[in-house]
Design a protein around this motif. Sequence first.
Motif, PDB file in Angstrom:
ATOM      1  N   ALA A  42       1.094  -1.123   0.225  1.00 38.73           N
ATOM      2  CA  ALA A  42      -0.179   0.089  -0.247  1.00 38.73           C
ATOM      3  C   ALA A  42       0.572   1.409  -0.226  1.00 38.73           C
ATOM      4  CB  ALA A  42      -1.237   0.124   1.390  1.00 38.73           C
ATOM      5  N   ILE A  43       1.906   1.195   0.797  1.00 40.98           N
ATOM      6  CA  ILE A  43       3.054   2.276   0.582  1.00 40.98           C
ATOM      7  C   ILE A  43       3.753   2.318  -0.588  1.00 40.98           C
ATOM      8  CG2 ILE A  43       4.581   3.408   1.553  1.00 40.98           C
ATOM      9  CD1 ILE A  43       4.000   2.643   3.938  1.00 40.98           C
ATOM     10  N   VAL A  44       3.667   1.669  -1.408  1.00 42.33           N
ATOM     11  CA  VAL A  44       4.093   1.158  -2.547  1.00 42.33           C
ATOM     12  C   VAL A  44       3.419   2.365  -3.252  1.00 42.33           C
ATOM     13  CG1 VAL A  44       5.421   0.572  -4.530  1.00 42.33           C
ATOM     14  CG2 VAL A  44       6.628  -0.001  -2.152  1.00 42.33           C
ATOM     15  N   LYS A  45       2.400   1.556  -3.571  1.00 35.69           N
ATOM     16  CA  LYS A  45       1.359   1.897  -4.609  1.00 35.69           C
ATOM     17  C   LYS A  45       1.291   3.952  -4.284  1.00 35.69           C
ATOM     18  CE  LYS A  45      -1.786   0.837  -7.353  1.00 35.69           C
ATOM     19  NZ  LYS A  45      -1.566   1.332  -9.364  1.00 35.69           N
ATOM     20  N   SER A  46       0.550   3.787  -3.238  1.00 36.79           N
ATOM     21  CA  SER A  46       0.327   5.150  -2.609  1.00 36.79           C
ATOM     22  C   SER A  46       1.448   6.732  -2.975  1.00 36.79           C
ATOM     23  CB  SER A  46      -0.039   5.547  -1.464  1.00 36.79           C
ATOM     24  OG  SER A  46       1.144   4.942  -0.813  1.00 36.79           O
TER      25      SER A  46
END
Length: 100
Positions: A42-46
């Motif tokens: 989720a952090i990478v995608k955001s």
Amino acid sequence: MFQVLYFASHWLTPFLVPICFVLAWGLTIAAFLGVFSAVREAIVKSQKMHAIPCTNCRFFTNDHRLKCTIQPFIANTEQAIQCPEFQTKSHSFYSSYLDN
């Protein structure tokens, strides 16, 4: 028949506690690793989504029917990160006067 089950249950009893202990901790660790992996993704995608420059582009309309007048099919997608038509919005008085 019951004597065989009785013998098997008494023979397995000393091994059940360590087996259950290992299985319980294994499931707990697997659950934590799954949550950690989901948070990392989720952090990478955001971070990737925050790199999309469309909202700062001169051609971005912020209208759900036509988000971009130059590249409407890639507006607000990951393909727009390297958009060749990107032009920064100018916030001066004269540029806003000329746009109207």
